[in-house]
Motif scaffolding. Structure first.
Motif, short mmCIF file in Angstrom:
data_model
loop_
_atom_site.label_atom_id
_atom_site.label_comp_id
_atom_site.label_asym_id
_atom_site.label_seq_id
_atom_site.Cartn_x
_atom_site.Cartn_y
_atom_site.Cartn_z
N ARG A 31 13.57 23.10 30.44
CA ARG A 31 14.55 22.02 30.44
C ARG A 31 15.23 21.87 29.09
O ARG A 31 14.63 22.15 28.04
CB ARG A 31 13.91 20.70 30.88
CG ARG A 31 12.78 20.18 30.01
CD ARG A 31 12.33 18.78 30.46
NE ARG A 31 11.98 18.74 31.87
CZ ARG A 31 11.55 17.65 32.51
NH1 ARG A 31 11.41 16.53 31.84
NH2 ARG A 31 11.24 17.69 33.78
N LYS A 42 0.30 22.20 40.75
CA LYS A 42 1.25 22.39 41.85
C LYS A 42 1.12 23.81 42.42
O LYS A 42 1.04 24.00 43.63
CB LYS A 42 2.67 22.16 41.31
CG LYS A 42 3.72 21.96 42.38
CD LYS A 42 5.11 21.72 41.80
CE LYS A 42 5.34 20.33 41.25
NZ LYS A 42 6.74 20.05 40.92
N GLN A 100 16.33 7.28 46.91
CA GLN A 100 16.86 6.93 45.59
C GLN A 100 17.18 8.21 44.83
O GLN A 100 16.29 9.06 44.65
CB GLN A 100 15.85 6.12 44.77
CG GLN A 100 16.50 5.65 43.47
CD GLN A 100 15.52 5.25 42.39
OE1 GLN A 100 14.42 5.78 42.31
NE2 GLN A 100 15.92 4.33 41.55
N PHE A 123 20.77 10.73 44.59
CA PHE A 123 21.45 11.57 45.58
C PHE A 123 21.97 12.82 44.87
O PHE A 123 23.14 13.16 44.91
CB PHE A 123 22.59 10.77 46.22
CG PHE A 123 22.92 11.19 47.62
CD1 PHE A 123 21.95 11.19 48.61
CD2 PHE A 123 24.20 11.61 47.95
CE1 PHE A 123 22.25 11.59 49.91
CE2 PHE A 123 24.52 12.00 49.24
CZ PHE A 123 23.54 11.99 50.22
N GLY A 124 21.05 13.50 44.18
CA GLY A 124 21.38 14.75 43.49
C GLY A 124 20.89 15.91 44.34
O GLY A 124 20.85 15.83 45.57
N VAL A 158 17.85 17.20 44.91
CA VAL A 158 16.68 16.93 45.75
C VAL A 158 17.02 15.89 46.83
O VAL A 158 16.79 16.10 48.03
CB VAL A 158 15.48 16.44 44.90
CG1 VAL A 158 14.28 16.14 45.78
CG2 VAL A 158 15.12 17.48 43.84
N ALA A 212 13.84 10.00 44.48
CA ALA A 212 14.20 11.37 44.10
C ALA A 212 15.08 11.38 42.86
O ALA A 212 16.02 12.18 42.75
CB ALA A 212 14.89 12.07 45.28
N GLY A 236 9.95 12.64 45.86
CA GLY A 236 10.88 13.75 45.60
C GLY A 236 10.94 14.05 44.12
O GLY A 236 10.92 15.20 43.69
P1 NAD Z 1 19.94 15.84 39.85
O1 NAD Z 1 20.43 15.68 38.45
O2 NAD Z 1 20.60 16.82 40.74
O3 NAD Z 1 20.01 14.42 40.62
C1 NAD Z 1 19.48 13.26 40.11
C2 NAD Z 1 20.08 12.08 40.86
O4 NAD Z 1 19.47 10.88 40.40
C3 NAD Z 1 21.59 11.90 40.64
O5 NAD Z 1 22.19 11.52 41.86
C4 NAD Z 1 21.65 10.75 39.63
O6 NAD Z 1 22.86 10.00 39.74
C5 NAD Z 1 20.47 9.94 40.09
N1 NAD Z 1 20.00 9.01 39.06
C6 NAD Z 1 19.95 9.17 37.71
N2 NAD Z 1 19.52 8.05 37.13
C7 NAD Z 1 19.28 7.17 38.12
C8 NAD Z 1 18.83 5.83 38.16
N3 NAD Z 1 18.55 5.16 37.04
N4 NAD Z 1 18.69 5.25 39.37
C9 NAD Z 1 18.99 5.91 40.50
N5 NAD Z 1 19.43 7.16 40.53
C10 NAD Z 1 19.57 7.78 39.35
O7 NAD Z 1 18.38 16.11 39.72
P2 NAD Z 1 17.40 16.76 40.82
O8 NAD Z 1 17.32 18.22 40.58
O9 NAD Z 1 17.76 16.25 42.16
O10 NAD Z 1 16.01 16.14 40.33
C11 NAD Z 1 15.59 14.83 40.70
C12 NAD Z 1 14.10 14.71 40.43
O11 NAD Z 1 13.38 15.70 41.19
C13 NAD Z 1 13.63 14.91 38.98
O12 NAD Z 1 12.50 14.09 38.76
C14 NAD Z 1 13.21 16.37 38.96
O13 NAD Z 1 12.27 16.64 37.92
C15 NAD Z 1 12.56 16.47 40.33
N6 NAD Z 1 12.44 17.85 40.83
C16 NAD Z 1 13.56 18.62 41.01
C17 NAD Z 1 13.41 19.91 41.53
C18 NAD Z 1 14.61 20.80 41.80
O14 NAD Z 1 14.40 21.92 42.30
N7 NAD Z 1 15.83 20.35 41.57
C19 NAD Z 1 12.12 20.42 41.81
C20 NAD Z 1 11.01 19.60 41.62
C21 NAD Z 1 11.20 18.31 41.12
#
Ligand code: NAD
Length: 419
Positions: A76, A96, A219, A221-222, A224, A295, A317
């Motif tokens: 990261r 994991k 929660q 909408f990225g 995940v 999420a 998530g």
């Molecule tokens: P992302 O950046 O694509 O999406 C994150 C989402 O969360 C966005 O919609 C953002 O607007 C929203 N967000 C940010 N701050 C917020 C807040 N204060 N309140 C509500 N929403 C908020 O990230 P992602 O890849 O979807 O990852 C999300 C989580 O899942 C993280 O904890 C990440 O570590 C975990 N994760 C991701 C993956 C992956 O493959 N992408 C795998 C395992 C775990």
């Protein structure tokens, strides 16, 4: 919250490990060994900025445990990255990967940088310098990085190109989450969301009578959250609430996730979804639903809002969305929480399929890859559910998941003569 903030992520992980160690009857020597990473590499990365000035960043790669196979975990880029955080996340990856029966140990990397403040050329330089600093410790049979927060398939392409230039080894399996032109698989983009939806369906069957018509709030909408919502909708669930950093929207009649993502892309947020009631993230988490999927961020469900959560089932998530206090409150309230080390493991399972595909000479189709991910997630859920029922019913699912994972690592270490 104060308790969480005052103890580092690493300290929290070690505490959880000792609790599980007690249940498994592990001795102190074993727990001390598991508490420390096998290797932690700290590097200074210097790049020449586009303004001609030298910019300096600190970076780390933590290799926690290799009893079950090569280290595996993301890298990261974030201004708050610390050695403590990278070590903790590498330990979580060990559990994991073990829980999902993957042939990997746990690793994690990070660079303390705000990537939004760098140009694309500076980011490329930074990525290449990071690999120059740690390449000796990487390899498809040694340590296999992947994308994480603020890194993506382009970062992996730079990593791979630099690795090949330095080592002369054209080994695409050293990194996963690559572009499809470099041996990546299309499924990787949505594999975490697919895994979350798969687990939510299995858990809904066991705990709340099925996923069809179940009302779901998400929660975040990225990557995940969106894909979890998309696949859950296809399974017949009704998405009644979604949010992002700007706030959320609730609509009891159901939200069209395709339309919601279009609106987010066009206007910058799902709060502009036209049908429904606008809510804050705090309100969203305690709104009426059957399944809640946090999420977005860590520690969002804590001792203050946990008593007010109305969901009957929570599927993590994000990494670490529930604090230890919230876990205890949910256990007392009889609300099942499927832990992150299982629920969001679809991403690393997708990475495993990509790695195996690279090793075998690119013979897996996207459909086969998708099936492999779904089967692996289902099997892991059912193994955990049975173990929890038979051995640790008085504890929560998280404790049972960690116990299964730690036990497998310890047995491998004993078989190898490490312990
Ligand atoms: P992302 O950046 O694509 O999406 C994150 C989402 O969360 C966005 O919609 C953002 O607007 C929203 N967000 C940010 N701050 C917020 C807040 N204060 N309140 C509500 N929403 C908020 O990230 P992602 O890849 O979807 O990852 C999300 C989580 O899942 C993280 O904890 C990440 O570590 C975990 N994760 C991701 C993956 C992956 O493959 N992408 C795998 C395992 C775990």
């Amino acid at each position: 919250m104060e308790e969480v903030l005052s103890s580092s992520l690493y300290t929290q992980q070690v505490k959880k490990l000792y609790k599980v160690g007690e249940l498994l009857g592990l001795d102190n020597e074993t727990l001390e060994t598991l508490s420390q990473p096998e290797r932690i590499i700290q590097v200074k990365i210097q790049i020449r900025g586009s303004d001609g000035k030298l910019k300096t960043f600190m970076g780390w790669r933590s290799q926690h445990n290799s009893a079950l196979g090569p280290y595996k975990g993301g890298v990261r880029y974030h201004p708050n990255v610390t050695q403590d955080e990278v070590e903790a996340l590498s330990m979580i990856m060990t559990w994991k990967n073990s829980l999902l029966l993957l042939p990997y140990g746990g690793g994690k990397g990070g660079v303390r940088v705000d990537p939004k403040k760098l140009t694309r050329e500076e980011l490329e330089q930074l990525s290449r310098k990071y690999i120059q600093a740690i390449y000796k410790y990487l390899g498809s049979e040694l340590d296999i990085p992947a994308p994480d927060v603020n890194t993506d398939s382009q970062t992996m392409a730079w990593f791979l190109d630099e690795y090949i230039k330095i080592t002369g080894k054209v080994d695409f399996a050293v990194f996963t989450g690559k572009p499809v032109e470099l041996g990546g698989i299309g499924v990787r983009l949505y594999s975490t969301g697919l895994g979350v939806a798969t687990i939510a369906k299995e858990a809904a069957n066991k705990f709340i009578g099925g996923v069809e018509e179940a009302r779901v709030i998400i929660q975040g909408f990225g990557n995940v959250g969106y894909y979890a919502g998309k696949f859950l909708s296809e399974m017949g669930a009704k998405i009644v609430g979604v949010s992002d950093s700007k706030g959320g929207v609730i609509n009891e009649k159901g939200i069209d996730v395709g339309k919601a993502i279009e609106i987010k892309e066009k206007t910058g947020s799902v709060i502009n979804y036209p049908e429904g009631r606008k809510v804050t993230n705090e309100e969203l988490l305690i709104s009426d639903c059957d399944i809640l999927i946090p999420a977005a961020l860590e520690n969002v469900i804590n001792k203050f809002n946990a008593p007010k959560v109305k969901a009957k089932l929570i599927v993590e998530g994000a990494n670490g969305p529930l604090t230890a206090d919230a876990d205890e409150i949910m256990r007392q309230r009889g609300i099942a929480v499927v832990p992150d080390i299982l629920a969001n493991a679809g991403g690393v399972v997708g990475s495993y399929v990509e790695w195996a595909n690279n090793k075998m000479g690119e013979i897996i189709s996207d459909e086969e890859a998708k099936k492999l991910i779904v089967d692996r997630m289902n099997n892991a859920f059912n193994t955990l559910y049975d173990y929890h029922q038979k051995k640790l019913e008085d504890h929560d699912l998280r404790t049972a998941a960690m116990a299964l994972a730690v036990d497998r690592v310890v047995r491998a270490m004993k078989a190898r003569g490490i312990l």
